[in-house]
Design a protein around this motif. Structure first.
Motif: not given
Ligand SMILES: Cc1cc2nc3c(=O)[nH]c(=O)nc-3n(C[C@H](O)[C@H](O)[C@H](O)COP(=O)(O)O)c2cc1C
Length: 221
Positions: A166-167, A210
């Motif tokens: 988590m930024a 992805r």
């Protein structure tokens, strides 16, 4: 758990059960993760593991700052400009998350509910904050922090514990410094929310796109 199954099976968990992780289990995770590689075996990383009361104080203050619209002032600033194809992927993630939550694009309140959940660390009972000394050459130590961070997530996954890197939990480093007593001479890099996943919640199950190999692997034969 078989290694490749762990690599493919780990995913970001965005709804945790409230149950605490026994301290011994967190210790086992960190104990295994310290075998991650680092440049010159420097092991520049340092982790602050928050649980219990300090975490609750942090969760509340992080939420209050976000609700007040205070801009992030992370020690590692978020790039403002991304290349177009990456911006597209980032936008797609947001779209998938909102669709999973049943929130329409124009529903600002719905979007804000998600951001609030994020500021509240998705209910995680543990937050691991990764730091490096400020005097360290950042680029190299950042690689090392990335390697050990993924290692922590994989080992946790192998034990049935979910993680979300988590930024959004290190955007207000001043509160972390105050509550966790992280010294000024440490650069706060990123954090990992950790806990038992709420398995019934669709937010922990949506399909993650992805890029195919042809988009990022160049064969030189
Ligand atoms: C450095 C870093 C910071 C991240 N910060 C956040 C965050 O603040 N909030 C969040 O919900 N996910 C965050 N993530 C998780 C990514 O969105 C996630 O890894 C990506 O979408 C790929 O999905 P997966 O982890 O489920 O495979 C972060 C991931 C990384 C590596």
């Amino acid at each position: 758990m078989e290694l490749e199954a762990a690599v493919r099976g780990r995913r970001s968990i965005r709804k945790f059960r409230a149950d605490n992780i026994p301290k011994g289990v967190i210790e086992e995770i960190m104990e295994a993760a310290r075998w991650a590689p680092s440049w010159g075996n420097t092991q520049a990383w340092e982790f602050y593991v928050m649980t219990g009361k300090p975490l609750e104080v942090f969760r509340k203050q992080n939420f209050e700052k976000l609700v007040a619209g205070e801009p992030f002032r992370a020690d590692v600033p978020m790039p403002e400009i991304w290349p177009e194809h990456m911006k597209k992927r980032y936008g797609e993630l947001g779209r998938i998350i909102l669709a999973t939550l049943g929130v329409k694009r124009e529903d600002k309140e719905g979007r804000n509910r998600f951001y609030s959940e994020m500021a509240l660390l998705f209910g995680a009972p543990c937050l691991v904050v990764a730091c490096i000394p400020k005097d360290t050459r950042v680029e190299y130590a950042m690689l090392d922090v990335g390697l050990i961070t993924q290692t922590i997530c994989l080992v946790a996954h192998g034990k049935g514990i979910g993680t979300c890197i988590m930024a959004a939990a290190v955007g207000y480093p001043d509160i972390l410094r105050k509550i966790v007593l992280i010294p000024e001479n440490r650069r706060i890099i990123v954090s990992i929310a950790m806990g038992y996943p709420e398995n019934a919640d669709p937010i922990n199950h949506f399909e993650r796109p992805r890029a195919g190999l042809s988009e990022f692997v160049r064969w030189v034969e």
